[in-house]
Design an enzyme around this catalytic site. Sequence first.
Site, short mmCIF file in Angstrom:
data_model
loop_
_atom_site.label_atom_id
_atom_site.label_comp_id
_atom_site.label_asym_id
_atom_site.label_seq_id
_atom_site.Cartn_x
_atom_site.Cartn_y
_atom_site.Cartn_z
N HIS B 50 0.82 -1.20 0.00
CA HIS B 50 0.00 0.00 0.00
C HIS B 50 0.86 1.26 0.00
O HIS B 50 0.55 2.23 -0.69
CB HIS B 50 -0.91 -0.03 1.23
CG HIS B 50 -2.03 0.94 1.18
ND1 HIS B 50 -3.22 0.64 0.58
CD2 HIS B 50 -2.14 2.20 1.64
CE1 HIS B 50 -4.03 1.67 0.67
NE2 HIS B 50 -3.40 2.64 1.32
N SER B 95 -8.58 4.34 -3.78
CA SER B 95 -9.47 3.23 -3.41
C SER B 95 -9.60 3.12 -1.90
O SER B 95 -8.70 3.50 -1.16
CB SER B 95 -8.88 1.93 -3.94
OG SER B 95 -7.66 1.65 -3.30
N HIS B 96 -10.73 2.63 -1.46
CA HIS B 96 -10.89 2.21 -0.08
C HIS B 96 -11.65 0.89 -0.08
O HIS B 96 -12.68 0.73 0.56
CB HIS B 96 -11.61 3.29 0.75
CG HIS B 96 -10.87 3.62 2.00
ND1 HIS B 96 -11.45 4.11 3.13
CD2 HIS B 96 -9.55 3.51 2.30
CE1 HIS B 96 -10.51 4.31 4.06
NE2 HIS B 96 -9.37 3.94 3.58
N ASP B 269 -1.22 15.25 4.72
CA ASP B 269 -2.29 14.68 5.54
C ASP B 269 -1.84 13.33 6.09
O ASP B 269 -0.91 12.71 5.58
CB ASP B 269 -3.58 14.54 4.74
CG ASP B 269 -3.59 13.32 3.86
OD1 ASP B 269 -2.65 13.16 3.05
OD2 ASP B 269 -4.52 12.50 3.98
N GLU B 313 -4.59 5.08 12.20
CA GLU B 313 -5.12 5.76 11.02
C GLU B 313 -6.36 6.56 11.39
O GLU B 313 -7.31 6.70 10.60
CB GLU B 313 -5.38 4.76 9.89
CG GLU B 313 -4.08 4.20 9.34
CD GLU B 313 -4.22 3.32 8.10
OE1 GLU B 313 -5.31 3.27 7.51
OE2 GLU B 313 -3.23 2.69 7.71
#
Lengths: 228, 739
Positions: B50, B95-96, B269, B313
């Site tokens: 990732h 994407s999630h 971020d 997260e």
Amino acid sequence: MRVTIITFPGSNCDRDVSVAIKKITGKNPSNIWHQENEVPNCDLIILPGGFSYGDYLRCGAVAAHSPVMKEVKNHAARGGAVLGICNGFQILLEAKLLEGALIRNSGLKFVCKRVALKINKQINSPFLHHFKQNDIIHLPIAHNEGNYFADSETLKQIEDKGLVALRYHTSSDGNSFNPNGSVNNIAAILSDNGKVLGMMPHPERYVDNELGGLDGFEFLKSTLEQLS
Amino acid sequence: MSNLREGLSTFEIAEDLGLKKDEYEQICSLMGRIPNIHEISIFSAMWSEHCSYKSSRKWLKTLPTKGEVVIHGPGENAGVIDIGDGKVAIFKIESHNHPSFIEPYQGAATGVGGILRDVFTMGARPVALLNALRFGSIENNKTKYLLEGVVSGIGGYGNCIGIPTIGGETNFDKSYDSNILVNAMAIGITEKNKIFLSAARGIGYPLIYVGAKTGRDGIHGASMSSTEFDDKTEEKRPTVQVGDPFTGKLLMEACLELMTTDSVVAIQDMGAAGLTSSAVEMGSKGKLGVKLDLDLVPLREENMSTAEIMLSESQERMLMVIKPDKMDKANSIFKKWNLDIAKIGEITNSQNLEIYKNNILDAQIPITYLVDQAPEYDRDWTTPEKAPELQIKNAPIKSVSKVIEKLFSSHNLCSRNWIWEQYDTSVMGDTVIPPGQNSGVIRVHRTNKKLCASVDCTPRYVSADPFLGSMQAVCEAYRNIISVGGKPLAITNNLNFGNPEKKEIMGQIVHSIKGISEASLKLNMPVISGNVSLYNETNGKAILPTPVIGAVGVIDENKNSVSLSNAVDGNSIFVIGQDNSHSDGWVGQSIYAQEILDIEKDYAPPPVNIDAELANGNFISKVIEQKLTNCVHDISDGGLAIAISEILLSSQTKGIGAVINKNYNHNSESFWFGEDQGRYLVCTSKNKEIEELAESNKIKITNIATINLSDRLTFSNEDFICISELDVKNKNWFKNFMS
């Protein structure tokens, strides 16, 4: 013509309303933060749409206790005009400037669409002056909690006094219809003196043909003309 | 190093964190020692698929990323293009998928939150959202639950934060049964000279944490998204983050406000792998070191360990380097918005990531080991077999209208209004074309320009031929921009595939990237950002390869955008890209073959002729420029008959209909439902002008139908379909399915 728009944490239509007012009047409205204790002297206060305080507790419940709301109430008590759009309507109800409540849409889902609205003009109000009884206008809605509800006694009073300003309209071919389950198809209501209006539809979004129509432009323009 | 905290890692610990044996050995060799458990946690996140793109990086580098409009290509939080007049558009798709399958509402909501942060981190106010969704078979019991959750999650975040959703696509296929795809795209706009980047600058400058507090949610999310699912997927629920769009809205406003005060030096971020990846990213880009004191991080829970703080997260958090003399300014702005702000460290010249907790050094890692030295695999791949061409007897079908009715009354082609009515499509007051058309169109606030955007992919094409199918996805996105009068500028891509350690899957990835490159170069739409989601497999079965393309274009000053809803009584409908010699079409991989003929085998998808694409696209642009039409539609899923029907269904005119011209009253199925590429429909009253323009530009064209007010699409005296009845069926399928 002096307009004041109030921004709460989570308001997201404050800029849109501001742009619409500027387009109509050529002048920038005042924008003030919810923590202000003073509201500039003005002809109309607008509480814009959005998700003030993330809809925590109940929509509009926390915002109704913001410092600025004391001044909004004073302004209304002096007979000043107040317009609450969408979340602004919810705040007006929580602040007891209007009667009733807005609960979850009957379909249990957020709904964003163009709706047909029928004007109900029974009392004198700067918001309705331009229109004739039963005129049909089109505006967009976008909300999760727009299902207007009042107990039968309150509802009777509202209807008897002619305080309903807009109803969702079912056209003869059955096209648009009550999108959220509101009792008596109510989309907007007035205060007794006709000076405070809470409405679920967004007039500020229909101020250009390119964006879907001019009905919002006409609505806001005629209101501002009446108030200036 | 004498006072580095004890507690050495072992290979077993590393393996649990998702590292392979050779990777662990490489880490030990790079470090020249056995890393402690905090350090190995950080490596496991930064070296995950990732974060490191270790399987795809070699191939991603081959994508065309440069062009005259490109200001920042891949590598930043989002790509940046010049849209003229000193303004830029900043956009990316991400994407999630894995989180959305485990917890659909939160997975989708935080997907939207994450992509919005990528855009406003760079200084742009987000102005539009799009999404590309893939769900399992409609017969699968879980599909409705997932769809319901994902749609309300997307709406829940986007509506609350107040950014309009202007487009998207939703498909169903059994290959997504246990691996749904949720790809969200965001577009922002700012001034060309007000772009913020993540590269740290200023040795000794304070590192500032802003936004929500850190909790235990989403820990190891990055590693979770880098493995396949199995029957124990449910156990991964705690690795899904929880979103709070209200805090997201406050954070966005506070950051954009601070950005106007000449205070922010660098900003990043906290997304996947949280504080770890954001701190490492800033140090790596600036070629500087970062020193963190975890005792200063605002925490939501007690007794959080170093690894938990570093890998959390938790959503709605940002890391910034600000000018030392601007701390007071920053404090007052974040206080106004009621958000946490804390100095949690500083920029150093050491080029190391140094993490302190309770005044003890918990980790010390050269940043370059985490980024530049991360593995890059040249995984084995095979060339996909060439799919055979589907030869069907071009048998006449009894009724074209029956097929149209069946396709619009099914999940394939029915209206998605059930979905997009749950999204706020008109907030911000600039939406010209909402979802459900060729492209979404918004005005660029306070200018006379408009932006248009579309997300596209036809996975069944890509599955049958990864190279051609991926080219087609770019071409379709291009056509969608062209069809609203836009000039296509650039694309972002979301590459969703299975396990890259399998040669066939890696072969799909390689050929897909080659196909995207080819089309993107020829159509001059460089790839400026993107995201890769691999391991979309469950118990060894992969999804259809799904390289989603998000395209952005611009409509210049005061030019009306055209729409497929503008059909006018008496106008002719022309097909562009096809002439009257065309008698049958390409049925392989068509919806018609799949749904009507029940052919599931991988036959070849329609070929792509990129020169014809470009010529036809340029021609449509000219037709629009010369105001010969304001109603255009591209021909895609379902072919010609479906595209004509869509124009009629989309019209606001009551009773609109059309009659097919006499010379086309034949009943060839492939003619009406073949999915040949590069074609458009144009409605016009200026037949002669269009025909002459086509002739002088050597464009194939044919006059296929005439619009009327019969409320029917009439093929012949015996065969017609009632448009108002079709409209009801088209709109009701979704509602009925979901109720």
